[in-house]
Design a protein around this motif. Structure first.
Motif, PDB file in Angstrom:
ATOM      1  N   PRO A  39      -7.551  11.260  35.137  1.00  0.00           N
ATOM      2  CA  PRO A  39      -8.933  11.215  35.595  1.00  0.00           C
ATOM      3  C   PRO A  39      -9.398  12.559  36.131  1.00  0.00           C
ATOM      4  N   PRO A  40     -10.709  12.743  36.278  1.00  0.00           N
ATOM      5  CA  PRO A  40     -11.227  13.988  36.845  1.00  0.00           C
ATOM      6  C   PRO A  40     -10.566  14.279  38.191  1.00  0.00           C
ATOM      7  N   GLY A  41     -10.087  15.494  38.366  1.00  0.00           N
ATOM      8  CA  GLY A  41      -9.483  15.904  39.626  1.00  0.00           C
ATOM      9  C   GLY A  41      -8.003  15.603  39.753  1.00  0.00           C
ATOM     10  N   ALA A  42      -7.370  15.129  38.689  1.00  0.00           N
ATOM     11  CA  ALA A  42      -5.949  14.763  38.749  1.00  0.00           C
ATOM     12  C   ALA A  42      -5.028  15.976  38.773  1.00  0.00           C
ATOM     13  N   GLY A  43      -5.561  17.163  38.512  1.00  0.00           N
ATOM     14  CA  GLY A  43      -4.733  18.361  38.510  1.00  0.00           C
ATOM     15  C   GLY A  43      -4.447  18.901  37.122  1.00  0.00           C
ATOM     16  N   ALA A  74      -2.452  30.750  18.583  1.00  0.00           N
ATOM     17  CA  ALA A  74      -1.454  30.669  17.519  1.00  0.00           C
ATOM     18  C   ALA A  74      -0.089  30.183  17.999  1.00  0.00           C
ATOM     19  N   ARG A  75       0.300  30.508  19.246  1.00  0.00           N
ATOM     20  CA  ARG A  75       1.610  30.099  19.768  1.00  0.00           C
ATOM     21  C   ARG A  75       1.607  28.670  20.290  1.00  0.00           C
ATOM     22  N   GLY A  76       0.434  28.104  20.468  1.00  0.00           N
ATOM     23  CA  GLY A  76       0.315  26.753  20.996  1.00  0.00           C
ATOM     24  C   GLY A  76      -0.780  26.688  22.027  1.00  0.00           C
ATOM     25  N   PHE A  77      -1.226  25.482  22.313  1.00  0.00           N
ATOM     26  CA  PHE A  77      -2.318  25.321  23.252  1.00  0.00           C
ATOM     27  C   PHE A  77      -2.144  24.064  24.083  1.00  0.00           C
ATOM     28  N   ILE A  78      -2.887  24.045  25.180  1.00  0.00           N
ATOM     29  CA  ILE A  78      -2.918  22.920  26.096  1.00  0.00           C
ATOM     30  C   ILE A  78      -4.368  22.485  26.196  1.00  0.00           C
ATOM     31  N   LEU A  79      -4.664  21.297  25.733  1.00  0.00           N
ATOM     32  CA  LEU A  79      -6.023  20.777  25.865  1.00  0.00           C
ATOM     33  C   LEU A  79      -6.150  20.086  27.214  1.00  0.00           C
ATOM     34  N   ASP A  80      -7.137  20.504  27.967  1.00  0.00           N
ATOM     35  CA  ASP A  80      -7.399  19.987  29.310  1.00  0.00           C
ATOM     36  C   ASP A  80      -8.829  19.467  29.319  1.00  0.00           C
ATOM     37  N   GLY A  81      -8.977  18.151  29.393  1.00  0.00           N
ATOM     38  CA  GLY A  81     -10.307  17.560  29.406  1.00  0.00           C
ATOM     39  C   GLY A  81     -10.770  17.055  28.055  1.00  0.00           C
ATOM     40  N   PHE A  82      -9.915  17.095  27.073  1.00  0.00           N
ATOM     41  CA  PHE A  82     -10.242  16.617  25.729  1.00  0.00           C
ATOM     42  C   PHE A  82      -8.959  16.167  25.052  1.00  0.00           C
ATOM     43  N   PRO A  83      -8.930  15.050  24.354  1.00  0.00           N
ATOM     44  CA  PRO A  83     -10.013  14.109  24.098  1.00  0.00           C
ATOM     45  C   PRO A  83     -10.175  13.122  25.246  1.00  0.00           C
ATOM     46  N   ARG A  84     -11.355  12.518  25.294  1.00  0.00           N
ATOM     47  CA  ARG A  84     -11.643  11.510  26.319  1.00  0.00           C
ATOM     48  C   ARG A  84     -11.788  10.116  25.715  1.00  0.00           C
ATOM     49  N   THR A  85     -11.985  10.045  24.424  1.00  0.00           N
ATOM     50  CA  THR A  85     -12.178   8.751  23.765  1.00  0.00           C
ATOM     51  C   THR A  85     -11.278   8.670  22.539  1.00  0.00           C
ATOM     52  N   GLU A  86     -11.062   7.448  22.058  1.00  0.00           N
ATOM     53  CA  GLU A  86     -10.222   7.281  20.875  1.00  0.00           C
ATOM     54  C   GLU A  86     -10.847   7.962  19.657  1.00  0.00           C
ATOM     55  N   SER A  87     -12.181   7.929  19.551  1.00  0.00           N
ATOM     56  CA  SER A  87     -12.820   8.595  18.410  1.00  0.00           C
ATOM     57  C   SER A  87     -12.572  10.102  18.466  1.00  0.00           C
ATOM     58  N   GLN A  88     -12.585  10.701  19.675  1.00  0.00           N
ATOM     59  CA  GLN A  88     -12.271  12.127  19.798  1.00  0.00           C
ATOM     60  C   GLN A  88     -10.804  12.382  19.453  1.00  0.00           C
ATOM     61  N   ALA A  89      -9.909  11.484  19.886  1.00  0.00           N
ATOM     62  CA  ALA A  89      -8.486  11.636  19.584  1.00  0.00           C
ATOM     63  C   ALA A  89      -8.255  11.601  18.074  1.00  0.00           C
ATOM     64  N   GLN A  90      -8.918  10.696  17.408  1.00  0.00           N
ATOM     65  CA  GLN A  90      -8.795  10.598  15.957  1.00  0.00           C
ATOM     66  C   GLN A  90      -9.368  11.837  15.275  1.00  0.00           C
ATOM     67  N   ALA A  91     -10.548  12.285  15.746  1.00  0.00           N
ATOM     68  CA  ALA A  91     -11.163  13.483  15.165  1.00  0.00           C
ATOM     69  C   ALA A  91     -10.268  14.707  15.390  1.00  0.00           C
ATOM     70  N   THR A 116     -11.578   6.568  28.588  1.00  0.00           N
ATOM     71  CA  THR A 116     -10.403   7.363  28.303  1.00  0.00           C
ATOM     72  C   THR A 116      -9.122   6.551  28.356  1.00  0.00           C
ATOM     73  N   ALA A 117      -8.967   5.712  29.367  1.00  0.00           N
ATOM     74  CA  ALA A 117      -7.744   4.927  29.497  1.00  0.00           C
ATOM     75  C   ALA A 117      -7.410   4.151  28.209  1.00  0.00           C
ATOM     76  N   PRO A 118      -8.405   3.638  27.469  1.00  0.00           N
ATOM     77  CA  PRO A 118      -8.075   2.924  26.237  1.00  0.00           C
ATOM     78  C   PRO A 118      -7.430   3.787  25.139  1.00  0.00           C
ATOM     79  N   ILE A 119      -7.468   5.127  25.264  1.00  0.00           N
ATOM     80  CA  ILE A 119      -6.809   5.935  24.223  1.00  0.00           C
ATOM     81  C   ILE A 119      -5.302   6.045  24.459  1.00  0.00           C
TER      82      ILE A 119
END
Length: 193
Positions: free
Chosen positions: A8-12, A78-95, A154-157
């Motif tokens: 959730p927002p603010g979780a660190g 190119a070496r890798g990434f950390i997504l912070d704040g995305f995805p928030r929905t299952e449709s975003q996760a699929q995309a 978000t929790a449903p993803i």
């Protein structure tokens, strides 16, 4: 290694993403930071984003997906990434999975920072920016609204990532250092000297 930080927002998520970036050479991609930069610059996207964020709502999918796709294509990822704040929905996760598959990439792990909602509201209400001011989206009522939206959207993803064995749960209420150690253990990483 490509990682998603959920919680959730603010979780660190932002704090832990910066530590992963510093210690393991991965590139943090914070959608929140990208959006705040747009707001600060006064761009049309920034003005639209500010109006939405001030209400405690999330930015529409097409805008977020386009920003992430563009950012992932930059050489520093190119070496890798950390997504912070995305995805928030299952449709975003699929995309995201579709977008990455087109680039012969995948998400290696999804880290969920779990927190106590009441303590989180207190934590965010006391958070201050560099100038000492509180962000509008850290007001207690706005935080509660954002947590409700997180729970609903978000929790449903989580099952989406759990079924593929990519989900790792981390107790986000521990100290920053302990959370960092738990994340490294979950990813099988050793800190560079």
């Amino acid at each position: 290694m490509n990682i998603i930080l959920l919680g959730p927002p603010g979780a660190g998520k932002g704090t832990q993403a910066k530590r992963l970036e510093e210690h393991y050479g991965l590139r943090q991609i914070s959608t929140g930071d990208m959006l705040r930069a747009e707001v600060a610059a006064g761009t049309p996207l920034g003005k639209d984003a500010k109006a939405v964020m001030d209400k405690g709502l999330f930015i529409p999918d097409p805008i977020m997906i386009g920003m992430i796709k563009s950012r992932i294509a930059q050489p520093d990822c190119a070496r890798g990434f950390i997504l912070d704040g995305f995805p928030r929905t299952e449709s975003q996760a699929q995309a995201l999975d579709v977008m990455l598959a087109e680039k012969n990439m995948t998400i290696d792990a999804v880290l969920l920072l779990e927190v106590n909602s009441d303590q989180l509201v207190e934590r965010l209400a006391s958070r201050r920016g560099p100038d000492g001011s509180r962000r509008a989206d850290d007001e207690p009522d706005t935080v509660r609204k954002r947590l409700k939206i997180y729970d609903e959207q978000t929790a449903p993803i989580l099952p989406y990532y759990k079924k593929e064995g990519r989900l790792r749960r981390i107790d986000g209420m521990q100290s920053v250092e302990v959370v960092e150690q738990e994340i490294a253990k979950a990813l099988g990483l050793e800190k560079a000297s």
